[in-house]
Structure formats: C-alpha cells, structure tokens
Design a protein around this motif. Structure first.
Motif, mmCIF file in Angstrom:
data_model
loop_
_atom_site.group_PDB
_atom_site.id
_atom_site.type_symbol
_atom_site.label_atom_id
_atom_site.label_comp_id
_atom_site.label_asym_id
_atom_site.label_seq_id
_atom_site.Cartn_x
_atom_site.Cartn_y
_atom_site.Cartn_z
ATOM 1 N N ARG A 1 0.933 -1.140 -0.065
ATOM 2 C CA ARG A 1 0.011 -0.086 0.000
ATOM 3 C C ARG A 1 0.939 1.101 0.161
ATOM 4 N NH1 ARG A 1 -2.681 -1.061 5.409
ATOM 5 N NH2 ARG A 1 -0.482 -1.394 5.804
ATOM 6 N N VAL A 2 0.663 2.170 -1.118
ATOM 7 C CA VAL A 2 1.670 3.295 -1.095
ATOM 8 C C VAL A 2 0.962 4.571 -1.421
ATOM 9 C CG1 VAL A 2 3.760 4.189 -2.541
ATOM 10 C CG2 VAL A 2 3.045 1.552 -2.534
ATOM 11 N N GLY A 3 1.490 5.472 -0.570
ATOM 12 C CA GLY A 3 0.766 6.786 -0.594
ATOM 13 C C GLY A 3 1.421 7.743 -1.590
ATOM 14 N N VAL A 4 0.908 8.482 -2.416
ATOM 15 C CA VAL A 4 1.495 9.271 -3.549
ATOM 16 C C VAL A 4 0.749 10.483 -3.632
ATOM 17 C CG1 VAL A 4 2.395 7.298 -4.967
ATOM 18 C CG2 VAL A 4 0.159 8.154 -5.370
ATOM 19 N N THR A 5 1.420 11.572 -4.285
ATOM 20 C CA THR A 5 0.754 12.695 -4.795
ATOM 21 C C THR A 5 0.548 12.342 -6.160
ATOM 22 O OG1 THR A 5 2.816 13.677 -5.023
ATOM 23 C CG2 THR A 5 1.531 14.460 -3.329
ATOM 24 N N PRO A 6 -0.698 12.945 -6.912
ATOM 25 C CA PRO A 6 -1.089 12.381 -8.121
ATOM 26 C C PRO A 6 -0.161 12.430 -9.312
ATOM 27 C CG PRO A 6 -2.938 13.510 -6.935
ATOM 28 C CD PRO A 6 -1.526 13.678 -6.089
ATOM 29 N N GLN A 7 0.485 13.761 -9.429
ATOM 30 C CA GLN A 7 1.583 13.699 -10.477
ATOM 31 C C GLN A 7 2.751 14.217 -9.975
ATOM 32 O OE1 GLN A 7 -1.118 16.647 -12.991
ATOM 33 N NE2 GLN A 7 -0.646 15.275 -14.545
ATOM 34 N N PRO A 8 3.746 13.615 -10.840
ATOM 35 C CA PRO A 8 3.844 12.597 -11.253
ATOM 36 C C PRO A 8 3.819 11.014 -10.643
ATOM 37 C CG PRO A 8 6.092 13.168 -11.209
ATOM 38 C CD PRO A 8 5.080 14.117 -10.503
ATOM 39 N N GLY B 1 1.826 9.325 -8.750
ATOM 40 C CA GLY B 1 0.801 8.296 -8.876
ATOM 41 C C GLY B 1 0.682 7.850 -10.519
ATOM 42 N N GLU B 2 1.077 8.666 -11.528
ATOM 43 C CA GLU B 2 1.082 8.107 -12.574
ATOM 44 C C GLU B 2 2.212 7.109 -12.926
ATOM 45 O OE1 GLU B 2 -0.524 12.234 -14.756
ATOM 46 O OE2 GLU B 2 1.491 11.822 -14.607
ATOM 47 N N ILE B 3 3.299 7.466 -12.410
ATOM 48 C CA ILE B 3 4.648 6.531 -12.446
ATOM 49 C C ILE B 3 4.231 4.996 -11.830
ATOM 50 C CG2 ILE B 3 6.935 6.250 -11.857
ATOM 51 C CD1 ILE B 3 7.388 9.339 -11.946
ATOM 52 N N LEU B 4 3.514 5.358 -10.598
ATOM 53 C CA LEU B 4 3.299 4.170 -10.058
ATOM 54 C C LEU B 4 2.234 3.489 -10.617
ATOM 55 C CD1 LEU B 4 4.341 2.543 -7.362
ATOM 56 C CD2 LEU B 4 2.615 3.749 -6.266
ATOM 57 N N GLN B 5 1.318 3.922 -10.975
ATOM 58 C CA GLN B 5 0.215 3.340 -12.124
ATOM 59 C C GLN B 5 0.930 2.397 -12.967
ATOM 60 O OE1 GLN B 5 -3.163 3.507 -10.965
ATOM 61 N NE2 GLN B 5 -3.339 1.739 -12.314
ATOM 62 N N ILE C 1 -2.655 1.784 -4.579
ATOM 63 C CA ILE C 1 -2.319 3.221 -4.726
ATOM 64 C C ILE C 1 -3.094 4.019 -3.925
ATOM 65 C CG2 ILE C 1 -1.769 4.826 -6.172
ATOM 66 C CD1 ILE C 1 -1.082 3.145 -8.336
ATOM 67 N N LYS C 2 -2.876 4.862 -3.038
ATOM 68 C CA LYS C 2 -3.457 5.780 -2.403
ATOM 69 C C LYS C 2 -3.055 7.231 -2.597
ATOM 70 C CE LYS C 2 -6.296 7.571 0.934
ATOM 71 N NZ LYS C 2 -7.761 7.494 0.875
ATOM 72 N N GLN C 3 -4.087 8.162 -3.136
ATOM 73 C CA GLN C 3 -3.354 9.429 -3.556
ATOM 74 C C GLN C 3 -3.883 10.652 -2.572
ATOM 75 O OE1 GLN C 3 -4.702 10.815 -7.368
ATOM 76 N NE2 GLN C 3 -3.768 8.938 -8.473
ATOM 77 N N PHE C 4 -2.690 11.459 -2.253
ATOM 78 C CA PHE C 4 -2.683 12.602 -1.420
ATOM 79 C C PHE C 4 -2.672 13.820 -2.060
ATOM 80 C CE2 PHE C 4 -1.952 8.937 1.023
ATOM 81 C CZ PHE C 4 -2.697 9.105 2.495
ATOM 82 N N ASN C 5 -3.115 14.895 -1.528
ATOM 83 C CA ASN C 5 -2.913 16.349 -2.090
ATOM 84 C C ASN C 5 -2.089 17.173 -1.325
ATOM 85 O OD1 ASN C 5 -4.580 16.181 -4.803
ATOM 86 N ND2 ASN C 5 -6.359 16.269 -3.621
ATOM 87 N N ASN D 1 5.442 18.699 -9.643
ATOM 88 C CA ASN D 1 4.169 17.929 -9.774
ATOM 89 C C ASN D 1 3.071 18.811 -9.670
ATOM 90 O OD1 ASN D 1 4.982 18.555 -6.907
ATOM 91 N ND2 ASN D 1 3.474 16.991 -6.197
ATOM 92 N N TYR D 2 2.953 19.819 -9.047
ATOM 93 C CA TYR D 2 1.910 20.928 -9.065
ATOM 94 C C TYR D 2 1.771 21.707 -10.442
ATOM 95 C CZ TYR D 2 1.340 19.667 -4.124
ATOM 96 O OH TYR D 2 0.863 18.892 -3.024
#
Length: 267
Positions: free
Chosen positions: A33-40, A42-46, A62-66, A201-202
C-alpha cells in the motif's frame, strides 16, 4: 456410520476452507500500500502497477494525497506500507518537526523547481517591489530561495543551506516581496503575483506553461524516492517495488511521458 462419515466430511471441509483462507492471506501479504501525490508519482506508480508488478509477484494498492504530510503520517500509523512523494530534505524536516521513524529506500526521479509567471518572460523583467510566491514547507522554501539566488534576484547569507529561510537573505536589491504559501495552493494564485516558484508535480497538475527559470538537476539533492517505516524496511515486497521503480522500464517511461523537463529520472 453415516454420522461418522458426515463428521469426517465436515472436518475435511473445514480444513480445506482454513487452507483457502490461509492462501488468501498469504497472497494478500504481497500487496504493498503506497501513498503518492497524483502527478507524477501516481502516474509513475500506476505504470508500474499495470505493466511490471504482476510479473514481479507483487500487488500495488495506490492511495493518492494532495499534500505532503499525510502520506508519512499514514505510514507511521500503519495505514500504508510506503510513500513515494518526497525527497530527503523534506523527509528530514518532517521527522524533526513531527517525529516518527521513516527510512529512505531508493531514489526514483527529480522534479526541478520552476519559476513561473503569467506577466514576465524572464527573471530579469520582474520589477522592483514585485511579489513572488514560494512554498512554505522548510525544505522547498530553501530550495526556492536558492533558485532565486541562482537567477540573480536575491543573495543568501554565506552558509545558508537546505534549511534556509527568508531571514537568510543577505541582499534583496529589488525589494521583492516573498509570500509563502502551501505548495499545492501556489499555481492557483499565480495570476495574483509577479511570479511563483512551483514544484514540478503541481506544475504538471495545473498544466502550466514553460517556466521562465528552472532549477538545475546537476548535483541536485532533491530527488524524490520511495520511503517506508523502519519496521518494514526489510520487507521483500518493498525491495521488489524499489527495484521496479528504479528499472530501465520506468526510466524510459519517465523520459517518454514527461519529455525530460518537469520530471527527470534519478541518475
């Protein structure tokens, strides 16, 4: 005899069901279970999840955070196994300010900070007294100040390092007003400032145009990577995930997807 046979069948069924339950739990043990910010991130992990994880024998959730703080807290509370969203200076500052026992596992990519403006096409055009917004978290604040110094807008005191703040500005010849905001808020306020320092990423998330200045990747300590808790640092699934994130396949994906500007594979 019938009763004995029925008991035997039921007992065998119970053992079989127990075995199935155990197999399910064993299979579940391979989920990371991995926490990521969406870009990049989350995209790389996806990409890793969709193309590499199954063959490597692991499952990725995948768990996304902002924001940058909650993923670390989730790992420390046992809600996640790892995070992929931060660099070493941020991790160090987080532990100093909030505590916890987190472990750096592997570097994956660099997101060079960029100086963006909707009003000016170069740092030299920014006028006296103008407002520049910068991230307010300590590590990215220092990084932003170094970028502004490299572009000739300010001068920092000798010895100002990875924890530098506005107090460490030695010279500000244009009397620039530096406004500190949460990194995630800065792209939305870009039109209200002369310029803004935005994390890669932002910048991707906000679909910003090309920056008027960008951080040099050479010798850059702000490489983003995989982080876990000390309790899970020897977990074989974490090691497999690190291997996948640093593989040639992921390096090629990053180059192909981001064009070598906003996201750069760790060397």
């Amino acid at each position: 005899m019938r009763l004995r046979s029925l008991v035997a069948v039921l007992a065998a069924s119970a053992i079989a069901l127990t075995g199935c339950s155990g197999d399910t739990e064993a299979a579940g043990d391979s989920t990371v279970r991995v926490g990521v910010t969406p870009q990049p991130h989350g995209e790389i992990l996806q990409y890793v999840k969709d193309n590499l994880a199954e063959q490597a024998g692991i499952s990725i959730e995948i768990k996304q955070f902002n924001d940058y703080n909650r993923p670390n807290a989730a790992v420390l509370h046992g809600e996640l196994d790892a995070t992929y969203h931060q660099h070493k200076p941020f991790l160090k500052t987080y532990e100093q300010e909030r505590g916890g026992d987190l472990v750096w596992v592997a570097p994956v990519h660099l997101e060079p900070l960029g100086l963006y403006s909707k009003k000016y096409s170069s740092p030299q055009e920014i006028p006296n007294g103008a407002t520049i917004t910068i991230p307010n978290d300590p590590s990215n604040r220092a990084r932003s100040l170094k970028l502004l110094e490299d572009k000739g807008l300010i001068t920092l005191k000798p010895g100002a390092g990875q924890e530098a703040g506005v107090r460490d500005i030695a010279e500000n010849p244009r009397n620039l007003q530096l406004q500190e905001l949460s990194a995630s808020q800065i792209p939305r306020t870009l039109q209200d400032a002369a310029a803004a320092v935005v994390n890669g990423n932002y910048a991707l998330k906000a679909d910003l145009d090309k920056p008027i200045a960008i951080e040099s990747p050479k010798g850059n300590p702000y490489v983003n990577g995989l982080v876990t808790s000390s309790a899970k640092q020897d977990n074989p699934e974490i090691a497999k995930l690190a291997e996948l994130l640093t593989s040639q396949e992921v390096t090629d994906f990053i180059k192909r997807e981001y064009g070598g500007q906003f996201v750069i594979p760790a060397s």
